[in-house]
Design a protein around this motif. Structure first.
Motif, mmCIF file in Angstrom:
data_model
loop_
_atom_site.group_PDB
_atom_site.id
_atom_site.type_symbol
_atom_site.label_atom_id
_atom_site.label_comp_id
_atom_site.label_asym_id
_atom_site.label_seq_id
_atom_site.Cartn_x
_atom_site.Cartn_y
_atom_site.Cartn_z
ATOM 1 N N GLU A 31 0.894 -1.297 -0.073
ATOM 2 C CA GLU A 31 0.033 -0.025 -0.091
ATOM 3 C C GLU A 31 0.746 1.290 0.150
ATOM 4 O O GLU A 31 1.931 1.113 0.465
ATOM 5 C CB GLU A 31 -0.942 0.016 1.264
ATOM 6 N N LEU A 32 0.391 2.256 -0.681
ATOM 7 C CA LEU A 32 1.280 3.476 -0.735
ATOM 8 C C LEU A 32 0.552 4.735 0.193
ATOM 9 O O LEU A 32 -0.624 4.697 0.257
ATOM 10 C CB LEU A 32 1.203 4.062 -2.172
ATOM 11 N N ALA A 33 1.610 5.279 0.743
ATOM 12 C CA ALA A 33 1.284 6.434 1.779
ATOM 13 C C ALA A 33 1.865 7.479 1.326
ATOM 14 O O ALA A 33 3.162 7.654 1.327
ATOM 15 C CB ALA A 33 1.446 6.155 3.305
ATOM 16 N N THR A 34 1.227 8.398 0.366
ATOM 17 C CA THR A 34 1.972 9.439 -0.133
ATOM 18 C C THR A 34 1.351 10.788 0.009
ATOM 19 O O THR A 34 1.717 11.836 -0.543
ATOM 20 C CB THR A 34 1.626 9.236 -1.807
ATOM 21 N N PHE A 57 5.746 4.276 2.546
ATOM 22 C CA PHE A 57 5.797 5.824 2.739
ATOM 23 C C PHE A 57 6.451 6.679 1.733
ATOM 24 O O PHE A 57 7.991 6.312 1.726
ATOM 25 C CB PHE A 57 5.910 6.063 3.985
ATOM 26 N N VAL A 58 5.925 7.551 1.037
ATOM 27 C CA VAL A 58 6.719 8.395 0.228
ATOM 28 C C VAL A 58 6.570 9.936 0.419
ATOM 29 O O VAL A 58 5.457 10.536 0.806
ATOM 30 C CB VAL A 58 6.284 8.280 -1.430
ATOM 31 N N PHE A 59 7.734 10.443 0.769
ATOM 32 C CA PHE A 59 7.694 11.844 1.401
ATOM 33 C C PHE A 59 8.032 12.799 0.343
ATOM 34 O O PHE A 59 8.735 12.447 -0.783
ATOM 35 C CB PHE A 59 8.677 12.243 2.503
ATOM 36 N N PRO A 60 7.528 14.132 0.540
ATOM 37 C CA PRO A 60 7.738 15.149 -0.858
ATOM 38 C C PRO A 60 9.257 15.617 -0.769
ATOM 39 O O PRO A 60 9.766 15.998 -1.725
ATOM 40 C CB PRO A 60 6.850 16.107 -0.384
ATOM 41 N N HIS A 61 9.919 15.347 0.323
ATOM 42 C CA HIS A 61 11.458 15.838 0.121
ATOM 43 C C HIS A 61 12.238 14.724 1.087
ATOM 44 O O HIS A 61 11.846 14.348 2.057
ATOM 45 C CB HIS A 61 11.361 17.234 0.923
ATOM 46 N N PRO A 106 14.305 6.474 14.487
ATOM 47 C CA PRO A 106 14.958 7.545 13.439
ATOM 48 C C PRO A 106 15.710 6.854 12.354
ATOM 49 O O PRO A 106 16.260 5.872 12.627
ATOM 50 C CB PRO A 106 15.621 8.602 14.276
ATOM 51 N N SER A 107 15.806 7.234 11.210
ATOM 52 C CA SER A 107 16.711 6.954 10.098
ATOM 53 C C SER A 107 17.998 7.457 10.705
ATOM 54 O O SER A 107 18.315 8.273 11.145
ATOM 55 C CB SER A 107 16.445 7.700 8.892
ATOM 56 N N ASP A 108 19.096 6.840 10.092
ATOM 57 C CA ASP A 108 20.611 7.220 10.334
ATOM 58 C C ASP A 108 20.937 8.131 9.270
ATOM 59 O O ASP A 108 22.003 8.375 9.485
ATOM 60 C CB ASP A 108 21.372 5.687 10.379
ATOM 61 N N ALA A 109 20.184 8.344 8.318
ATOM 62 C CA ALA A 109 20.592 8.952 6.940
ATOM 63 C C ALA A 109 19.416 9.619 6.483
ATOM 64 O O ALA A 109 18.046 9.119 6.781
ATOM 65 C CB ALA A 109 21.407 8.194 6.084
ATOM 66 N N PRO A 110 19.229 10.922 5.650
ATOM 67 C CA PRO A 110 18.368 11.264 4.958
ATOM 68 C C PRO A 110 17.719 10.271 4.198
ATOM 69 O O PRO A 110 18.285 9.387 3.541
ATOM 70 C CB PRO A 110 18.745 12.494 4.024
ATOM 71 N N ALA A 111 16.162 10.347 4.132
ATOM 72 C CA ALA A 111 15.503 9.250 3.468
ATOM 73 C C ALA A 111 14.255 10.056 2.822
ATOM 74 O O ALA A 111 13.765 11.016 3.378
ATOM 75 C CB ALA A 111 15.042 8.228 4.341
ATOM 76 N N ILE A 112 13.663 9.394 1.798
ATOM 77 C CA ILE A 112 12.511 9.762 1.105
ATOM 78 C C ILE A 112 11.498 8.663 0.949
ATOM 79 O O ILE A 112 10.328 9.171 0.759
ATOM 80 C CB ILE A 112 12.927 10.470 -0.219
ATOM 81 N N TYR A 113 11.945 7.438 1.086
ATOM 82 C CA TYR A 113 10.992 6.443 0.827
ATOM 83 C C TYR A 113 11.189 5.503 2.248
ATOM 84 O O TYR A 113 12.419 5.522 2.945
ATOM 85 C CB TYR A 113 11.261 5.675 -0.200
ATOM 86 N N VAL A 114 10.112 5.070 2.682
ATOM 87 C CA VAL A 114 10.037 4.203 4.220
ATOM 88 C C VAL A 114 9.365 3.198 3.980
ATOM 89 O O VAL A 114 8.047 3.123 3.496
ATOM 90 C CB VAL A 114 9.768 5.088 5.363
ATOM 91 N N GLY A 137 4.691 -0.193 -11.272
ATOM 92 C CA GLY A 137 3.647 0.659 -10.918
ATOM 93 C C GLY A 137 3.967 2.042 -10.559
ATOM 94 O O GLY A 137 5.034 2.444 -10.276
ATOM 95 N N ASP A 138 2.919 2.829 -10.821
ATOM 96 C CA ASP A 138 2.907 4.119 -10.622
ATOM 97 C C ASP A 138 2.756 4.612 -9.136
ATOM 98 O O ASP A 138 1.732 4.242 -8.708
ATOM 99 C CB ASP A 138 1.839 4.777 -11.481
ATOM 100 N N ILE A 139 3.684 5.553 -8.632
ATOM 101 C CA ILE A 139 3.388 6.208 -7.361
ATOM 102 C C ILE A 139 2.222 7.168 -7.356
ATOM 103 O O ILE A 139 1.569 7.286 -6.353
ATOM 104 C CB ILE A 139 4.950 6.653 -6.793
ATOM 105 N N GLY A 140 2.139 7.913 -8.193
ATOM 106 C CA GLY A 140 1.087 8.841 -8.254
ATOM 107 C C GLY A 140 1.626 10.059 -7.644
ATOM 108 O O GLY A 140 2.820 10.277 -7.096
ATOM 109 N N PRO A 141 0.846 11.149 -7.423
ATOM 110 C CA PRO A 141 1.232 12.198 -6.914
ATOM 111 C C PRO A 141 1.626 12.325 -5.229
ATOM 112 O O PRO A 141 1.098 11.443 -4.445
ATOM 113 C CB PRO A 141 -0.029 13.253 -6.791
ATOM 114 N N ILE A 142 2.657 13.082 -4.979
ATOM 115 C CA ILE A 142 3.161 12.998 -3.562
ATOM 116 C C ILE A 142 2.927 14.200 -2.953
ATOM 117 O O ILE A 142 3.243 15.373 -3.579
ATOM 118 C CB ILE A 142 4.604 12.833 -3.735
ATOM 119 N N ARG A 143 1.919 14.389 -1.730
ATOM 120 C CA ARG A 143 1.457 15.554 -1.266
ATOM 121 C C ARG A 143 2.029 15.646 0.124
ATOM 122 O O ARG A 143 2.091 14.641 0.795
ATOM 123 C CB ARG A 143 0.013 15.687 -1.296
#
Length: 143
Positions: A31-34, A57-61, A106-114, A137-143
């Motif tokens: 499942e995607l959390a975007t 989980f996909v983050f905008p930054h 926490p992450s040990d380094a910067p991340a954008i996907y979890v 597949g397509d992640i779609g828009p990230i908000r």
């Protein structure tokens, strides 16, 4: 740091679906959390996670990410990936939080996907830093 917070009001958001992910040769329907609502709710209040399924989980930054297990009823592996989809950090066998205050993971380094998977999955498939996450597949828009 971004924390997944409990206490969201209203019905649970409906995460979108992706075809699958591949990590270390293993395929995972996810499942995607975007958006903010689905990222905040995550896998809270679920009593089970199907074997070899997960939530991405996909983050905008890209940045430091931190998760907690408030209202999460199942133990999880939490895997953090950078913008190139390389595994940069793992929190494995994270237990549900049974009493406040809940610890953060926490992450040990910067991340954008979890990627959250059932506890023990990362060890079982031999996941290690540097592994590349392949998203089908397509992640779609990230908000």
């Amino acid at each position: 740091m971004f924390f997944l917070l409990a206490g969201c009001s209203g019905p649970a958001p409906t995460p979108s679906k992706a075809s699958a992910l591949e990590l270390h040769g293993q395929h995972f329907p996810v499942e995607l959390a975007t958006d903010d609502a689905s990222r905040q709710h995550g896998l809270m209040m679920r009593t089970a996670l199907a074997p070899d399924h997960g939530m991405l989980f996909v983050f905008p930054h890209t940045g430091p990410q931190a998760f907690w297990m408030k209202n999460t009823l199942i133990p999880l592996d939490i895997l953090y990936f950078d913008a190139e989809r390389r595994l940069v950090s793992m929190q494995v066998d994270v237990p549900p939080c049974k009493a406040d205050p809940c610890p953060t993971y926490p992450s040990d380094a910067p991340a954008i996907y979890v990627l959250e998977l059932s506890a023990g999955t990362a060890r079982r498939i031999g996941a290690q830093p540097g592994d590349v996450l392949k998203i089908e597949g397509d992640i779609g828009p990230i908000r």
